[in-house]
Each structure stands twice: as structure tokens, then as C-alpha cells.
Design a protein around this motif. Structure first.
Motif, short mmCIF file in Angstrom:
data_model
loop_
_atom_site.label_atom_id
_atom_site.label_comp_id
_atom_site.label_asym_id
_atom_site.label_seq_id
_atom_site.Cartn_x
_atom_site.Cartn_y
_atom_site.Cartn_z
N SER A 43 23.66 35.49 27.67
CA SER A 43 24.21 36.83 27.18
C SER A 43 25.25 36.85 26.46
O SER A 43 25.31 37.69 25.44
CB SER A 43 24.47 37.45 28.49
OG SER A 43 24.79 38.73 28.15
N ASN A 107 18.42 42.08 33.93
CA ASN A 107 16.84 42.11 33.45
C ASN A 107 16.54 43.33 32.92
O ASN A 107 16.04 43.49 31.65
CB ASN A 107 15.85 42.02 34.52
CG ASN A 107 16.04 40.52 35.27
OD1 ASN A 107 16.67 39.54 34.73
ND2 ASN A 107 15.80 40.49 36.51
N CYS A 110 17.84 43.98 29.23
CA CYS A 110 17.39 43.06 27.94
C CYS A 110 16.25 44.06 27.07
O CYS A 110 15.93 43.51 26.24
CB CYS A 110 16.62 42.20 28.65
SG CYS A 110 17.67 40.73 29.20
N ARG A 139 23.44 47.33 24.77
CA ARG A 139 23.34 46.05 25.70
C ARG A 139 24.44 45.37 25.61
O ARG A 139 24.68 44.73 26.35
CB ARG A 139 21.98 45.63 25.49
CG ARG A 139 21.83 44.51 26.87
CD ARG A 139 21.30 43.41 26.23
NE ARG A 139 21.25 42.30 27.16
CZ ARG A 139 21.98 41.26 26.83
NH1 ARG A 139 22.44 41.10 25.87
NH2 ARG A 139 21.81 40.15 27.74
#
Length: 146
Positions: A43, A107, A110, A139
Motif C-alpha cells: 500500500s 479491501n 482498493c 485512496r
């Protein structure tokens, strides 16, 4: 006194050995821990890709052979849209984590990245390119909260 210290040391070694030795019994547990750590690292790397992509994208968009021609001002908007998306991204991720938990947030968040990179890849206009940059930036800043 020395026997007591040796006994504590032996107990500690047994616990550490049992935790980190890669046996069939604890391989799945170790693998799960490694994968959880890898997701956080990936990430962070993805956030770096999103921020650094402007350095590659802008010279290509400003060249004479580009399919999407942009001015210098439009280029600054394309580059700064990921940072502009930080505030709503932090608010959105905080709300999602509070309501559904960190795993779900990891999750679920994403999806903007996938749609953002797809829109950048498929962009035939500046508007779609900017939408993709905004979605990836949305994000991009939540991983610090998780």
C-alpha cells in the motif's frame, strides 16, 4: 538465583523458538502474518507510485506527439489532483474504518485505485485523466490511517 535466571531464559527461548521456527504447525500462522505486513508495505509503495507518476506522465502529455494535449496549467492540475483528494480520502477512510473495520476498509478502498488506474490507462480526454488521478489520490492517503 542463577538457576532461576537460566530457567527463565530457557522458557523465553522455547517461546521464541516455537513462534519463529517454520514448522508445519505454525507455517500458516507465519504466512498470514507475513502477508498482513506485505499488504501494508505494498500500500505504501502504491502511494509512492501514484505520487511519482506525475514525473513520467507530464512530459509525455506536454509533448507534441501526445494524444491528449495539455497546457502547463492543466499539467499542474493533473499533478496536484492526488494531493487535492487527500482530505476527502482521509475522511472517507476514517468513516469506513470506524463503521466496518480496518480489514474491510483495506479491501474496499482498493476499488478507487483500480478504477483510477483504469481510467488513466483508457483516457482519451483530459477529463478522464484527471478523474483517474483524483481516484488514485482518494485512496492514496488512507494507508497512514490503517
Amino acid at each position: 538465583m542463577q538457576d532461576h535466571d537460566q530457567c527463565q531464559c530457557d522458557d523465553l527461548l522455547k517461546r521464541v523458538g516455537r513462534t519463529y521456527l517454520c514448522t508445519v504447525d505454525n507455517f500458516n500462522d507465519l504466512f498470514c502474518k507475513l502477508m498482513a505486513a506485505a499488504v501494508s508495505i505494498i500500500s505504501t509503495v502504491g502511494a509512492g507510485y501514484t505520487i511519482g507518476y506525475s514525473a513520467i506522465l507530464l512530459p509525455q502529455l506536454q509533448s507534441n506527439t501526445s494524444e491528449i494535449q495539455i497546457t502547463e496549467e492543466e499539467g499542474s492540475w493533473v499533478a496536484s489532483l492526488t494531493a487535492f483528494a487527500m482530505a476527502p480520502g482521509c475522511l472517507l477512510s476514517g468513516i469506513i474504518m470506524q463503521k466496518y473495520g480496518r480489514k474491510f476498509a483495506q479491501n474496499f478502498l482498493c476499488l478507487p485505485v483500480v478504477f483510477g488506474w483504469l481510467s488513466i490507462y483508457l483516457a482519451k480526454s483530459l477529463t478522464l485523466m484527471m478523474l483517474g488521478r483524483f481516484l488514485t489520490g482518494l485512496r492514496n492517503y488512507y494507508h497512514g490511517l490503517i
